[in-house]
Structures are given as C-alpha cells and as structure tokens.
Design a protein around this motif. Structure first.
Motif, PDB file in Angstrom:
ATOM      1  N   VAL A  25       0.838  -1.201   0.000  1.00 42.32           N
ATOM      2  CA  VAL A  25       0.000   0.000   0.000  1.00 42.32           C
ATOM      3  C   VAL A  25       0.875   1.254   0.000  1.00 42.32           C
ATOM      4  N   TYR A  26       1.992   1.208   0.731  1.00 41.03           N
ATOM      5  CA  TYR A  26       2.855   2.403   0.814  1.00 41.03           C
ATOM      6  C   TYR A  26       4.349   2.019   0.832  1.00 41.03           C
ATOM      7  N   GLY A  27       4.675   0.925   0.169  1.00 38.28           N
ATOM      8  CA  GLY A  27       6.083   0.506   0.075  1.00 38.28           C
ATOM      9  C   GLY A  27       6.547  -0.331   1.247  1.00 38.28           C
ATOM     10  N   GLU A  28       5.611  -0.825   2.064  1.00 35.28           N
ATOM     11  CA  GLU A  28       5.968  -1.601   3.252  1.00 35.28           C
ATOM     12  C   GLU A  28       6.504  -2.993   2.901  1.00 35.28           C
ATOM     13  N   LYS A  29       7.299  -3.549   3.853  1.00 31.00           N
ATOM     14  CA  LYS A  29       7.840  -4.897   3.647  1.00 31.00           C
ATOM     15  C   LYS A  29       6.722  -5.935   3.851  1.00 31.00           C
ATOM     16  N   ILE A  30       6.732  -6.980   3.023  1.00 32.76           N
ATOM     17  CA  ILE A  30       5.728  -8.040   3.167  1.00 32.76           C
ATOM     18  C   ILE A  30       6.441  -9.394   3.267  1.00 32.76           C
ATOM     19  N   ILE A  31       6.052 -10.174   4.296  1.00 36.64           N
ATOM     20  CA  ILE A  31       6.670 -11.491   4.509  1.00 36.64           C
ATOM     21  C   ILE A  31       5.579 -12.547   4.353  1.00 36.64           C
ATOM     22  N   ARG A  32       5.907 -13.638   3.668  1.00 36.52           N
ATOM     23  CA  ARG A  32       4.917 -14.702   3.503  1.00 36.52           C
ATOM     24  C   ARG A  32       4.776 -15.486   4.808  1.00 36.52           C
ATOM     25  N   ARG A  45       4.579   6.306   9.704  1.00 36.40           N
ATOM     26  CA  ARG A  45       3.521   6.587   8.730  1.00 36.40           C
ATOM     27  C   ARG A  45       2.130   6.410   9.343  1.00 36.40           C
ATOM     28  N   SER A  46       2.059   5.705  10.475  1.00 32.55           N
ATOM     29  CA  SER A  46       0.754   5.433  11.077  1.00 32.55           C
ATOM     30  C   SER A  46       0.817   5.668  12.592  1.00 32.55           C
ATOM     31  N   LYS A  47      -0.046   6.554  13.085  1.00 31.55           N
ATOM     32  CA  LYS A  47      -0.019   6.901  14.520  1.00 31.55           C
ATOM     33  C   LYS A  47      -0.467   5.734  15.385  1.00 31.55           C
ATOM     34  N   LEU A  48      -1.315   4.876  14.825  1.00 29.95           N
ATOM     35  CA  LEU A  48      -1.747   3.716  15.615  1.00 29.95           C
ATOM     36  C   LEU A  48      -0.576   2.749  15.819  1.00 29.95           C
ATOM     37  N   ALA A  49       0.245   2.569  14.790  1.00 27.03           N
ATOM     38  CA  ALA A  49       1.438   1.720  14.933  1.00 27.03           C
ATOM     39  C   ALA A  49       2.390   2.340  15.959  1.00 27.03           C
ATOM     40  N   ALA A  50       2.543   3.662  15.896  1.00 28.92           N
ATOM     41  CA  ALA A  50       3.422   4.350  16.864  1.00 28.92           C
ATOM     42  C   ALA A  50       2.918   4.106  18.285  1.00 28.92           C
ATOM     43  N   ALA A  51       1.602   4.205  18.472  1.00 27.11           N
ATOM     44  CA  ALA A  51       1.024   4.008  19.812  1.00 27.11           C
ATOM     45  C   ALA A  51       1.283   2.580  20.305  1.00 27.11           C
ATOM     46  N   ILE A  52       1.129   1.600  19.423  1.00 27.31           N
ATOM     47  CA  ILE A  52       1.344   0.196  19.830  1.00 27.31           C
ATOM     48  C   ILE A  52       2.802  -0.005  20.242  1.00 27.31           C
ATOM     49  N   LEU A  53       3.716   0.567  19.473  1.00 22.86           N
ATOM     50  CA  LEU A  53       5.137   0.426  19.842  1.00 22.86           C
ATOM     51  C   LEU A  53       5.455   1.175  21.138  1.00 22.86           C
ATOM     52  N   LYS A  54       4.605   2.143  21.487  1.00 19.95           N
ATOM     53  CA  LYS A  54       4.807   2.868  22.753  1.00 19.95           C
ATOM     54  C   LYS A  54       4.035   2.225  23.911  1.00 19.95           C
ATOM     55  N   GLY A  55       3.437   1.050  23.656  1.00 21.72           N
ATOM     56  CA  GLY A  55       2.813   0.314  24.758  1.00 21.72           C
ATOM     57  C   GLY A  55       1.303   0.466  24.888  1.00 21.72           C
ATOM     58  N   PHE A  56       0.621   0.947  23.845  1.00 21.85           N
ATOM     59  CA  PHE A  56      -0.842   1.086  23.871  1.00 21.85           C
ATOM     60  C   PHE A  56      -1.482  -0.272  24.204  1.00 21.85           C
ATOM     61  N   LEU A 198       2.813  10.311  21.261  1.00 24.28           N
ATOM     62  CA  LEU A 198       3.382   9.545  20.141  1.00 24.28           C
ATOM     63  C   LEU A 198       4.861   9.835  19.849  1.00 24.28           C
ATOM     64  N   ARG A 199       5.500  10.662  20.680  1.00 22.54           N
ATOM     65  CA  ARG A 199       6.953  10.865  20.524  1.00 22.54           C
ATOM     66  C   ARG A 199       7.695   9.547  20.693  1.00 22.54           C
ATOM     67  N   PRO A 200       8.790   9.307  20.030  1.00 29.39           N
ATOM     68  CA  PRO A 200       9.485  10.163  19.065  1.00 29.39           C
ATOM     69  C   PRO A 200       8.982   9.984  17.627  1.00 29.39           C
ATOM     70  N   TYR A 201       7.983   9.130  17.438  1.00 32.16           N
ATOM     71  CA  TYR A 201       7.543   8.865  16.066  1.00 32.16           C
ATOM     72  C   TYR A 201       6.799  10.054  15.472  1.00 32.16           C
ATOM     73  N   ASP A 202       6.059  10.737  16.320  1.00 34.08           N
ATOM     74  CA  ASP A 202       5.196  11.812  15.855  1.00 34.08           C
ATOM     75  C   ASP A 202       5.145  12.868  16.962  1.00 34.08           C
ATOM     76  N   ILE A 203       5.591  14.074  16.650  1.00 34.75           N
ATOM     77  CA  ILE A 203       5.703  15.082  17.713  1.00 34.75           C
ATOM     78  C   ILE A 203       4.463  15.979  17.741  1.00 34.75           C
TER      79      ILE A 203
END
Ligand SMILES: C[S@@+](CC[C@H](N)C(=O)[O-])C[C@H]1O[C@@H](n2cnc3c(N)ncnc32)[C@H](O)[C@@H]1O
Length: 212
Positions: A25-32, A45-56, A198-203
């Motif tokens: 969709v946006y050049g992301e890596k895809i693994i089978r 690129r996605s604030k929801l992904a940033a939140a999950i990596l920050k422990g959401f 969302l820091r440091p991914y999104d300020i």
C-alpha cells in the motif's frame, strides 16, 4: 515473531498485521506466512502503529469490528485496520479528492473498505452509508477536531473510539499539556481510558482511547 494482539505480530523491532493481501500500500515490507502475509506497519507513517510500539494496551480489535474512520487520507492506517478487522466493515471518510483517489483504489483491492468522499463535519451527508459502527477512529488535524468527534459520536454511538489530538492544529501559543487537558475535557459522553504521547515517532500528536 509473536502475536501481541489479534492479528498484530511483533519481532525485535517491528510490528506487522496479518493480511490476506500481498499488495503493497505504501512501500511496506511483506513477509509470507503460510497462506497469508505479514505486512510491516510503519510507526512513522501510522499513529496507531506508533502508539502500539509505545505500549498502547487497548489494541485488541475484534476481527468483526465495524469502524468509522474519519480522516482516512490515502489509506495507510485504514489498510492495517482492514487486515485486523477482516470480517468487519471499514467506512473511510476523506475530504481531499487527491487522497481519495488512492483510498478508492485501495478499496478496490479489498472487500471490507467503503470509501466516502465527504467532509466529516457534515455527518448528515454520509450517515446513511454507515450501516453499523462499533468504533470511531479519527485523525483530522483541524481546530474543531473534538467538535467533529462529538457530532459523529452522537449520531453513530460507538462503544469505543480513538481520537488523535493534534495540538498545533488547536493552538501553538499555550503549553502542550494544557491544550491537551482542555481539549479532552470537551469530549462528551466518553470515559478516557488511555492516552499515548506519540513521541518520538510523531511530535505534538496524542492518541486518546475512550469508552462510552
Ligand atoms: C493526518 S491525515 C490522516 C492520516 C491517516 N489517518 C493515516 O494514518 O493513514 C489527516 C487527513 O484528514 C483529512 N481531513 C481534514 N479535514 C477533514 C474533514 N473535515 N473531513 C474529512 N477528512 C478531513 C485530510 O485531508 C487528511 O487526509
């Protein structure tokens, strides 16, 4: 690779959604992965992904969830929610025609995305398209972002919601925490359960999770 939430996987440093679709969709890596694929979810690129990596903690979305997504843009986050909520419907509202063109083409490759070219301030114009809404995800950088949320929540009455609050769209003069507190206090009828900076991914952006 470990499944940390329903259809969301994690290795040492990255997260992925389990997808039936191997189209980038946006050049992301895809693994089978057996008969499916894992699509890397970029936190820049996605604030929801940033939140999950920050422990959401509230990221266990049911695969049958019906989502109203306000401010869908070209569909980056929409595509990952479409992977996760594979048996639900994703109504994706976007105002910009240029972004909508890409969003529309994404919806042609998947059967659970319903794109709507509309202004999220004008709920009356698209409420008839939305058959059922369990969840609102809103990411609109406008001064009246909470008003847009309240209007939509009053009509669709989802059980829970995520609102991305962009501080700079509200004011650049006052301290960030003060604006955040005031903004949250104008959310009606929902209890705030979690707030992620969302820091440091999104300020200057905060993810607010709430339940009715
Ligand atoms: C920050 S981008 C959203 C990014 C997207 N949520 C993602 O993660 O892939 C905000 C989007 O909201 C859209 N937008 C702004 N005002 C809007 C409105 N009143 N109604 C619908 N969309 C709007 C913009 O055109 C823009 O595409």
């Amino acid at each position: 690779m470990q499944e940390i939430f329903n259809r969301i996987f994690r290795d040492n440093k990255s997260i992925y959604t389990l997808s039936e679709n191997n189209k980038r969709v946006y050049g992301e890596k895809i693994i089978r992965k057996k008969n499916s694929y894992l699509r890397e979810w970029d936190p820049r690129r996605s604030k929801l992904a940033a939140a999950i990596l920050k422990g959401f903690k509230h990221a266990n979305f049911d695969k049958k969830l019906n989502i109203l997504y306000l401010g869908a843009s070209t569909g980056t986050t929409v595509s990952h929610l479409s992977d996760i909520c594979i048996s639900g419907r994703l109504y994706a509202v976007e105002l910009s025609y240029d972004s909508f063109v890409k969003l529309y083409s994404l919806s042609q490759a998947r059967n659970n995305i319903f794109p709507i070219l509309e202004d999220a301030n004008l709920v009356e114009r698209y409420k008839f398209f939305v058959e059922k809404c369990d969840f609102i995800y809103q990411d609109i950088a406008q001064r009246n972002q909470v008003q847009i949320f309240n209007q939509n929540a009053d009509i669709f009455k989802p059980r829970s919601a995520i609102l991305i609050i962009k501080i700079k769209a509200i004011s650049s003069k006052e301290p960030e925490k003060k604006i955040l507190k005031e903004t949250i206090s104008s959310i009606r009828k929902y209890n705030i359960k979690e707030i992620i900076d969302l820091r440091p991914y999104d300020i200057g952006n905060y993810l607010v999770y709430m339940e009715r």
